[in-house]
Scaffold this motif. Structure first.
Motif, PDB file in Angstrom:
ATOM      1  N   ARG A  16       1.044  -1.261   0.035  1.00 12.71           N
ATOM      2  CA  ARG A  16      -0.002  -0.093  -0.249  1.00 12.71           C
ATOM      3  C   ARG A  16       0.904   1.297   0.330  1.00 12.71           C
ATOM      4  NH1 ARG A  16      -2.763  -0.161   4.974  1.00 12.71           N
ATOM      5  NH2 ARG A  16      -1.064   0.852   5.658  1.00 12.71           N
ATOM      6  N   ASP A  17       0.395   2.320  -0.772  1.00 15.46           N
ATOM      7  CA  ASP A  17       1.156   3.295  -0.931  1.00 15.46           C
ATOM      8  C   ASP A  17       0.777   4.206   0.339  1.00 15.46           C
ATOM      9  OD1 ASP A  17       2.027   6.280  -1.421  1.00 15.46           O
ATOM     10  OD2 ASP A  17       2.319   5.450  -3.525  1.00 15.46           O
ATOM     11  N   ASP A  18       1.649   4.549   1.086  1.00 13.46           N
ATOM     12  CA  ASP A  18       1.258   5.328   2.235  1.00 13.46           C
ATOM     13  C   ASP A  18       1.612   6.810   2.267  1.00 13.46           C
ATOM     14  OD1 ASP A  18      -0.199   3.680   3.676  1.00 13.46           O
ATOM     15  OD2 ASP A  18       1.190   2.730   4.636  1.00 13.46           O
ATOM     16  N   THR A  19       2.214   7.345   0.921  1.00 11.22           N
ATOM     17  CA  THR A  19       2.804   8.569   0.710  1.00 11.22           C
ATOM     18  C   THR A  19       1.754   9.559   0.854  1.00 11.22           C
ATOM     19  OG1 THR A  19       4.816   7.648  -0.302  1.00 11.22           O
ATOM     20  CG2 THR A  19       4.359  10.044  -0.392  1.00 11.22           C
ATOM     21  N   GLU A  20       1.631  10.532   1.789  1.00 11.99           N
ATOM     22  CA  GLU A  20       0.904  11.644   1.781  1.00 11.99           C
ATOM     23  C   GLU A  20       0.772  12.495   0.544  1.00 11.99           C
ATOM     24  OE1 GLU A  20      -0.467  15.381   4.656  1.00 11.99           O
ATOM     25  OE2 GLU A  20       0.677  13.575   5.441  1.00 11.99           O
ATOM     26  N   GLY A  21      -0.164  12.855  -0.271  1.00 13.41           N
ATOM     27  CA  GLY A  21      -0.289  13.523  -1.471  1.00 13.41           C
ATOM     28  C   GLY A  21       0.101  12.790  -2.620  1.00 13.41           C
ATOM     29  N   CYS A  22       0.396  11.440  -2.524  1.00 11.08           N
ATOM     30  CA  CYS A  22       0.742  10.747  -3.699  1.00 11.08           C
ATOM     31  C   CYS A  22      -0.820  10.357  -4.420  1.00 11.08           C
ATOM     32  CB  CYS A  22       1.440   9.400  -3.851  1.00 11.08           C
ATOM     33  SG  CYS A  22       1.817   8.323  -5.073  1.00 11.08           S
ATOM     34  N   PRO A  23      -1.042  10.458  -5.684  1.00  7.14           N
ATOM     35  CA  PRO A  23      -2.004  10.100  -6.410  1.00  7.14           C
ATOM     36  C   PRO A  23      -2.563   8.366  -5.814  1.00  7.14           C
ATOM     37  CG  PRO A  23      -0.808  11.019  -7.952  1.00  7.14           C
ATOM     38  CD  PRO A  23       0.047  11.093  -6.915  1.00  7.14           C
ATOM     39  N   ASN A  24      -1.446   7.736  -5.678  1.00  7.40           N
ATOM     40  CA  ASN A  24      -1.769   6.258  -5.181  1.00  7.40           C
ATOM     41  C   ASN A  24      -2.027   6.226  -3.672  1.00  7.40           C
ATOM     42  OD1 ASN A  24      -1.508   5.245  -7.885  1.00  7.40           O
ATOM     43  ND2 ASN A  24       0.659   4.868  -7.703  1.00  7.40           N
ATOM     44  N   GLU A  25      -2.013   7.300  -2.975  1.00 10.15           N
ATOM     45  CA  GLU A  25      -2.216   7.065  -1.481  1.00 10.15           C
ATOM     46  C   GLU A  25      -3.161   6.527  -1.342  1.00 10.15           C
ATOM     47  OE1 GLU A  25      -2.712  10.790   0.545  1.00 10.15           O
ATOM     48  OE2 GLU A  25      -2.571   9.994   2.558  1.00 10.15           O
ATOM     49  N   GLU A  44       8.639  -0.114  -4.928  1.00  8.47           N
ATOM     50  CA  GLU A  44       8.719   1.089  -5.188  1.00  8.47           C
ATOM     51  C   GLU A  44       7.547   1.811  -5.781  1.00  8.47           C
ATOM     52  OE1 GLU A  44      12.457   3.312  -6.383  1.00  8.47           O
ATOM     53  OE2 GLU A  44      11.103   3.750  -8.151  1.00  8.47           O
ATOM     54  N   CYS A  45       6.801   2.969  -5.260  1.00  7.67           N
ATOM     55  CA  CYS A  45       5.507   3.465  -6.163  1.00  7.67           C
ATOM     56  C   CYS A  45       6.315   4.201  -7.552  1.00  7.67           C
ATOM     57  CB  CYS A  45       5.172   4.525  -5.339  1.00  7.67           C
ATOM     58  SG  CYS A  45       3.786   5.462  -6.087  1.00  7.67           S
ATOM     59  N   GLY A  46       5.611   3.819  -8.470  1.00  5.40           N
ATOM     60  CA  GLY A  46       5.867   4.401  -9.865  1.00  5.40           C
ATOM     61  C   GLY A  46       5.646   5.925 -10.073  1.00  5.40           C
ATOM     62  N   LEU A  47       4.974   6.708  -9.068  1.00  6.58           N
ATOM     63  CA  LEU A  47       4.563   7.970  -9.047  1.00  6.58           C
ATOM     64  C   LEU A  47       5.454   8.799  -8.278  1.00  6.58           C
ATOM     65  CD1 LEU A  47       0.691   7.724  -9.533  1.00  6.58           C
ATOM     66  CD2 LEU A  47       2.459   8.178 -11.157  1.00  6.58           C
ATOM     67  N   CYS A  48       5.511   8.313  -7.024  1.00  6.41           N
ATOM     68  CA  CYS A  48       6.236   9.230  -6.020  1.00  6.41           C
ATOM     69  C   CYS A  48       7.836   8.650  -5.641  1.00  6.41           C
ATOM     70  CB  CYS A  48       5.490   9.406  -4.626  1.00  6.41           C
ATOM     71  SG  CYS A  48       5.281   7.687  -3.783  1.00  6.41           S
ATOM     72  N   ARG A  49       7.970   7.435  -6.105  1.00 12.80           N
ATOM     73  CA  ARG A  49       9.208   6.789  -5.952  1.00 12.80           C
ATOM     74  C   ARG A  49       9.573   6.437  -4.497  1.00 12.80           C
ATOM     75  NH1 ARG A  49      10.230   4.627 -10.751  1.00 12.80           N
ATOM     76  NH2 ARG A  49       9.657   5.964 -12.307  1.00 12.80           N
TER      77      ARG A  49
HETATM   78 ZN    ZN Z   1       3.229   6.831  -4.496  1.00 15.85          ZN
END
Ligand code: ZN
Length: 67
Positions: A16-25, A44-49
């Motif tokens: 799960r992507d837990d990065t605040e503000g990432c579209p995948n959050e 690794e998330c492909g958007l926020c890395r």
């Molecule tokens: Zn992300």
């Protein structure tokens, strides 16, 4: 809590992507197969890395044949 991986194995994981503000959050992703390298696997998330949080991991049985 972190999941322990055996080194040099293939796993099926849910992350799960837990990065605040990432579209995948908050979204969950299936990764299969994922290699455990020396005993630590990362998705690794492909958007926020950023590394995603690995929620579950299942050792593949049988292990896939990789060239
Ligand atoms: Zn992300």
């Amino acid at each position: 809590m972190s999941i322990e991986f055996e080194p040099a194995k293939w796993y099926a994981v849910t992350a799960r992507d837990d990065t605040e503000g990432c579209p995948n959050e908050g979204q969950e992703f299936e990764v299969n197969p994922l290699y455990s390298n020396a005993g630590s696997a990362h998705v690794e998330c492909g958007l926020c890395r950023q590394d995603m949080t690995i929620l579950s991991a299942t050792l593949l049985d049988p292990q896939p044949e990789m060239p």
